[in-house]
Design a protein around this motif. Structure first.
Motif, mmCIF file in Angstrom:
data_model
loop_
_atom_site.group_PDB
_atom_site.id
_atom_site.type_symbol
_atom_site.label_atom_id
_atom_site.label_comp_id
_atom_site.label_asym_id
_atom_site.label_seq_id
_atom_site.Cartn_x
_atom_site.Cartn_y
_atom_site.Cartn_z
ATOM 1 N N PRO A 25 -8.807 2.197 -1.794
ATOM 2 C CA PRO A 25 -7.623 1.870 -0.991
ATOM 3 C C PRO A 25 -7.710 0.463 -0.409
ATOM 4 O O PRO A 25 -8.793 -0.049 -0.134
ATOM 5 N N HIS A 26 -6.553 -0.141 -0.209
ATOM 6 C CA HIS A 26 -6.484 -1.431 0.466
ATOM 7 C C HIS A 26 -6.565 -1.213 1.975
ATOM 8 O O HIS A 26 -6.255 -0.119 2.481
ATOM 9 N N ARG A 30 -5.338 2.121 4.513
ATOM 10 C CA ARG A 30 -6.210 2.937 5.360
ATOM 11 C C ARG A 30 -5.700 3.023 6.791
ATOM 12 O O ARG A 30 -5.866 4.041 7.457
ATOM 13 N N GLU A 31 -5.075 1.948 7.273
ATOM 14 C CA GLU A 31 -4.735 1.876 8.687
ATOM 15 C C GLU A 31 -3.244 1.989 8.991
ATOM 16 O O GLU A 31 -2.848 2.611 9.972
ATOM 17 N N LEU A 32 -2.399 1.382 8.169
ATOM 18 C CA LEU A 32 -1.003 1.247 8.548
ATOM 19 C C LEU A 32 -0.216 2.551 8.603
ATOM 20 O O LEU A 32 0.659 2.695 9.462
ATOM 21 N N LYS A 302 5.199 -3.264 -2.405
ATOM 22 C CA LYS A 302 5.443 -1.909 -2.900
ATOM 23 C C LYS A 302 4.689 -0.877 -2.059
ATOM 24 O O LYS A 302 5.231 0.183 -1.720
ATOM 25 N N ARG A 303 3.445 -1.197 -1.695
ATOM 26 C CA ARG A 303 2.658 -0.272 -0.855
ATOM 27 C C ARG A 303 3.302 -0.108 0.515
ATOM 28 O O ARG A 303 3.398 1.001 1.049
ATOM 29 N N GLY A 309 8.686 3.656 4.231
ATOM 30 C CA GLY A 309 9.971 4.182 3.802
ATOM 31 C C GLY A 309 11.097 3.190 3.985
ATOM 32 O O GLY A 309 12.280 3.554 3.946
ATOM 33 N N ASN A 310 10.757 1.933 4.153
ATOM 34 C CA ASN A 310 11.755 0.887 4.391
ATOM 35 C C ASN A 310 11.986 0.102 3.105
ATOM 36 O O ASN A 310 11.146 -0.707 2.705
#
Length: 556
Positions: A25-26, A30-32, A302-303, A309-310
């Motif tokens: 994972p980037h 992991r955090e956002l 894209k991630r 969801g925006n």
């Protein structure tokens, strides 16, 4: 560090496609998600957009990406009248963003550089190694030596034509460079099998062309990959190493294939290509990362869309692509390399000159059997050793060239680490002067009364000149046309490959009819005619470049 080696490789993409972001994972993945959902839950109005900064992220390793609180995906670009909100632009998370290839660690850059050079060597070796099996091809398929030599020319033509398609595709943000490398290398490996098992002359020629076509992307896009990861101030060193592998491969091909072809037959020269390119494919599949900045930012956008969801979160390349029709995209991919090559005077002149040097190399190779087997009576399986002079010359020129880069060229860079492209030309002038000296030395010392080491020493000069010229020209093109680096280098590869494909077909007859001395003199005179090109570009190149709408103008 171990996980970093696999990050954004084809192997990682495959796992992520099958199992999601749990593999490699980037940091933002992991955090956002947790932070974003928390902020959405606490916002005063459901219709308000959520603004997320790195200061909201609890992990200090992720926060340290930026030098200050950097807003992710909230830079307004244009109004969306239907949704009533702005498009949000995704960029780097600050000047030290580790996803930016320019910020990769030295070991990672060196690792990517090694794989780039290995792939370049494997493909370039595939051209010259075939020549060791020419007697076997003529014997088995009952064709002339010139007809057998077509197997070399169609391979070179294939890897000249291929980059005109593959290089522009690698600049498409939704594709990137790495998938192009992996797909085409896989085809290159697979197609070696029918080439080695060819049952007739036509089948062999067809598969030689196809292997050249599919093996070609690295020969042009490799320079763009280097430009992706190295700043201009250090790029010349990396380009030199890449040029070392590109120049050494043709000179080592006859040596690598000579003994195998003599003992086992011409098919073994093809199997040797497979034995080298197959492990190279495995290595790149697991370890070669994406280097295109536009593709990396496209995938980041894209991630973030998936996390938030925006749908208004986009990269700059997506925003630009939104205004292009499919026809525009097709024209951009298929026409751009040719347009750059034939509409830009600087590009055309430099490409023709490098095409000439490339043609001289392949013509000159045809004289080696005449000299060392015909004059010095070497055994055919030992002929490959005569090419080592070129190999040694390349290595000999690197230390003084690096000293020139460090002490003379680097002080000329501006505060932004940029250099005017024309400052690349002095070293090209030196290389241009060496080429005719090499041709005359080799041609007039290749006689029974002169020891064989003398023409081999003369041949080392060509290795020196080729490395200097290739380095200067490729760096010049990358500096002058940074937005189109892959396409402009593809045009360079196309022209030099067309020259290299055509000239060897008449080289043997030229040397037999004129003799080694006079044929070499003819080539030397041709090289002399092109010496003014780097001189004129050094003096007037900036004026021509400033008149171009595609070239970069903002060098101080």
């Amino acid at each position: 560090m171990f996980a970093t080696a696999f990050h954004d490789t084809f192997f990682a993409y495959t796992l992520r496609s099958a199992f999601g972001s749990r593999f490699f994972p980037h940091p933002d993945e992991r955090e956002l998600p947790v932070v974003w959902q928390t902020k959405r839950a606490t916002q005063t109005s459901p219709r308000d957009s959520v603004q997320l900064t790195l200061n909201d992220v609890p992990n200090p390793d992720v926060r340290s990406i930026a030098s200050e609180a950097t807003v992710i995906a909230n830079t307004p670009v244009k109004e969306d009248p239907e949704k009533g909100q702005d498009t949000m632009l995704v960029g780097w998370y600050g000047p030290t963003d580790p996803d930016n290839p320019q910020n990769w660690s030295s070991w990672k850059k060196a690792w990517v550089m090694f794989q780039t050079c290995l792939l370049t060597f494997a493909v370039y070796l595939g051209s010259a190694i075939y020549t060791a099996g020419l007697p076997g091809v003529t014997s088995e398929f009952h064709v002339s030596n010139v007809a057998a030599l077509v197997g070399l020319t169609v391979f070179v033509a294939g890897y000249g034509l291929g980059p005109m398609v593959w290089a522009p595709l690698s600049e498409v943000p939704q594709i990137g460079r790495m998938p192009i490398y992996i797909f085409t290398l896989a085809m290159f490996v697979v197609l070696q099998v029918p080439a080695a098992l060819a049952t007739n002359y036509g089948m062999l020629m067809a598969f030689r062309f196809l292997t050249g076509f599919f093996g070609s992307p690295i020969l042009a896009t490799g320079g763009a990959t280097i430009a992706d990861i190295y700043a201009p101030k250090k790029r010349a060193y990396a380009m030199t190493i890449w040029g070392l592998f590109a120049t050494c491969a043709p000179s080592l091909g006859p040596l690598v294939g000579g003994f195998a072809a003599h003992v086992e037959g011409w098919r073994w020269t093809i199997w040797e290509i497979l034995w080298l390119s197959g492990p190279t494919l495995v290595l790149l599949f697991f370890f070669f990362p994406e280097t295109s900045a536009s593709n990396i930012l496209y995938r980041r956008a894209k991630r973030l869309r998936e996390v938030t969801g925006n749908p208004s979160i986009k990269s700059a390349s997506e925003i630009a692509a939104a205004t292009m029709t499919p026809r525009d995209v097709a024209v951009d991919i298929l026409v751009r390399p040719f347009a750059l090559n034939f509409q830009e005077p600087i590009v055309l002149v430099l490409n023709v000159y490098i095409g000439l040097i490339y043609a001289l190399l392949y013509i000159w190779f045809e004289s080696f059997p005449i000299v060392f087997v015909g004059i010095y009576h070497w055994r055919e399986q030992m002929l490959g050793l005569s090419f080592l002079g070129i190999f040694v010359g390349i290595f000999m020129v690197i230390p003084p060239f690096f000293a020139y880069l460090y002490f003379v060229q680097e002080p000329k860079y501006n505060e932004k680490g940029e250099l005017k492209p024309e400052e690349r030309m002095p070293i090209a002038i030196v290389g241009a002067l060496i080429v005719p000296v090499c041709m005359l030395w080799f041609g007039w010392t290749s006689r029974a009364s002169v020891h064989w080491i003398v023409p081999i020493i003369g041949s080392s000069l060509f290795g020196m000149a080729a490395l200097l010229l290739f380095n200067a020209v490729l760096n010049y093109l990358a500096d002058a046309y940074p937005a189109y680096a892959a396409s402009v280098l593809a045009g360079n590869d196309f022209i030099r490959s067309m020259f290299g494909a055509a000239f060897p077909l008449f080289a043997g007859a030229m040397y037999r009819n004129l003799g080694v001395g006079w044929a070499s003199t003819l080539l030397a005179l041709l090289a002399c005619a092109f010496i003014p090109i780097p001189i004129l570009l050094y003096k007037y190149g900036e004026r021509v470049r400033m008149a171009s709408r595609r070239a970069r103008h903002d060098y101080d």
